[in-house]
Design a protein around this motif. Structure first.
Motif, PDB file in Angstrom:
ATOM      1  N   MET A 114       2.407   9.815  -5.251  1.00 33.22           N
ATOM      2  CA  MET A 114       2.962  10.939  -4.749  1.00 33.22           C
ATOM      3  C   MET A 114       4.168  11.605  -5.704  1.00 33.22           C
ATOM      4  SD  MET A 114       2.178  11.034  -0.660  1.00 33.22           S
ATOM      5  CE  MET A 114       3.476   9.966  -0.162  1.00 33.22           C
TER       6      MET A 114
ATOM      7  N   SER B 245       2.556   1.925  -3.263  1.00 36.69           N
ATOM      8  CA  SER B 245       1.751   2.403  -4.457  1.00 36.69           C
ATOM      9  C   SER B 245       1.407   3.919  -4.473  1.00 36.69           C
ATOM     10  CB  SER B 245       0.441   1.637  -4.179  1.00 36.69           C
ATOM     11  OG  SER B 245       0.663   0.198  -4.580  1.00 36.69           O
ATOM     12  N   ILE B 246       1.053   4.293  -3.081  1.00 37.16           N
ATOM     13  CA  ILE B 246       0.727   5.641  -2.790  1.00 37.16           C
ATOM     14  C   ILE B 246       1.977   6.729  -2.841  1.00 37.16           C
ATOM     15  CG2 ILE B 246       0.080   7.226  -0.841  1.00 37.16           C
ATOM     16  CD1 ILE B 246      -1.648   4.855   0.268  1.00 37.16           C
TER      17      ILE B 246
ATOM     18  N   ILE C  53       0.976  -1.186  -0.205  1.00 38.99           N
ATOM     19  CA  ILE C  53      -0.017   0.057  -0.098  1.00 38.99           C
ATOM     20  C   ILE C  53       0.746   1.283  -0.102  1.00 38.99           C
ATOM     21  CG2 ILE C  53      -1.800   1.323   1.437  1.00 38.99           C
ATOM     22  CD1 ILE C  53      -2.919  -1.564   2.302  1.00 38.99           C
ATOM     23  N   THR C  54       1.870   1.068   0.783  1.00 36.53           N
ATOM     24  CA  THR C  54       3.033   2.593   0.699  1.00 36.53           C
ATOM     25  C   THR C  54       3.433   2.769  -0.379  1.00 36.53           C
ATOM     26  OG1 THR C  54       3.111   2.223   3.407  1.00 36.53           O
ATOM     27  CG2 THR C  54       4.739   3.354   2.224  1.00 36.53           C
TER      28      THR C  54
ATOM     29  N   GLY D  58       4.894   9.352   3.631  1.00 35.71           N
ATOM     30  CA  GLY D  58       4.979   7.748   3.245  1.00 35.71           C
ATOM     31  C   GLY D  58       5.198   7.017   4.689  1.00 35.71           C
TER      32      GLY D  58
ATOM     33  N   ILE E 207       1.706   6.906   6.596  1.00 37.06           N
ATOM     34  CA  ILE E 207       0.978   5.937   5.879  1.00 37.06           C
ATOM     35  C   ILE E 207       1.427   4.529   6.175  1.00 37.06           C
ATOM     36  CG2 ILE E 207       0.387   5.092   3.642  1.00 37.06           C
ATOM     37  CD1 ILE E 207       0.298   8.143   2.586  1.00 37.06           C
TER      38      ILE E 207
END
Length: 173
Positions: free
Chosen positions: A90, A85-86, A82-83, A111, A114
Motif C-alpha cells: 500500500m 506485506s500488505i 501478512i500485515t 493496516g 487487516i
C-alpha cells in the motif's frame, strides 16, 4: 540500506515493545496493538521489502512475547507478516499521491483493521477466541485502528525530526 534508518527502525521497535508491554489486556485479554504504529512508521522510513520482513518478524516476536491473549503467540507472528506485506504494498502504491499525511492515516487505519482481522481469524482457528469475534473486532480492533491513525502521525513526525537532527535523508513528502 541506510544504517541510520535501520537504527531508527530498531529504536522504534524497542519503543513499540515498551508500549505493548505496558498496555493492559482488555476484552478477552486482547491488547490495543500500539506496536503497529511503530511498525508502520518503520515501513515508511525504510521502503525496502527486506526491511518490511525483518520489521514484521521483530514486531511479531515481540508482540508474541508480550501478549496477554490466550494462545496469541502464533497469531501475532502470522498477523505481522501478512500485515507488513500488505502495508508495504500500500505504501509503494500510494507514495506518489498528494496529501501524504492523509494517506498515512488511511494506511494506518486499514493496516490495523487487516492486522486485527488476521489475528482474530488465525487465533480462532489455532486456539479459539475468549469472546465472540464481533465483540473483539468492534471492542478492540476498530478503536485501535482509530487510535493508530493519530499515534502513527505523532511517531512519524518524531522520527522525521530525529532523522533531520541526525543528518539522514528522510522520505520525500
Amino acid at each position: 540500506m541506510n544504517l541510520r534508518k535501520n537504527i531508527l527502525s530498531a529504536l522504534l521497535i524497542a519503543i513499540g515493545y515498551i508500549l505493548h508491554q505496558i498496555i493492559p489486556g482488555t476484552i478477552g485479554s486482547m491488547k490495543f496493538d500500539i506496536m503497529l504504529s511503530v511498525i508502520f512508521v518503520s515501513l515508511y522510513i525504510n521502503k525496502d521489502f527486506k526491511n518490511a520482513l525483518v520489521t514484521a518478524l521483530l514486531g511479531g516476536i515481540i508482540t508474541a512475547m508480550t501478549t496477554t491473549f490466550p494462545g496469541g503467540q502464533i497469531p501475532n507472528l502470522i498477523d505481522k507478516l501478512i500485515t507488513c506485506s500488505i502495508v508495504f504494498l500500500m505504501i509503494k502504491a500510494t507514495e506518489k499521491l498528494p496529501k501524504q499525511e492523509i494517506v498515512r492515516g488511511v494506511i494506518s487505519f486499514v493496516g490495523t483493521v487487516i492486522s486485527g482481522t488476521v489475528f482474530l481469524t488465525s487465533a480462532l482457528y489455532i486456539s479459539g477466541l475468549p469472546a465472540p469475534f464481533s465483540v473483539l473486532f468492534f471492542g478492540i480492533v476498530l478503536p485501535t485502528s482509530v487510535t493508530n491513525i493519530f499515534l502513527t502521525a505523532l511517531i512519524y513526525q518524531a522520527a522525521k525530526l530525529a532523522m533531520k537532527v541526525s543528518g539522514a535523508k528522510f522520505v520525500q513528502e
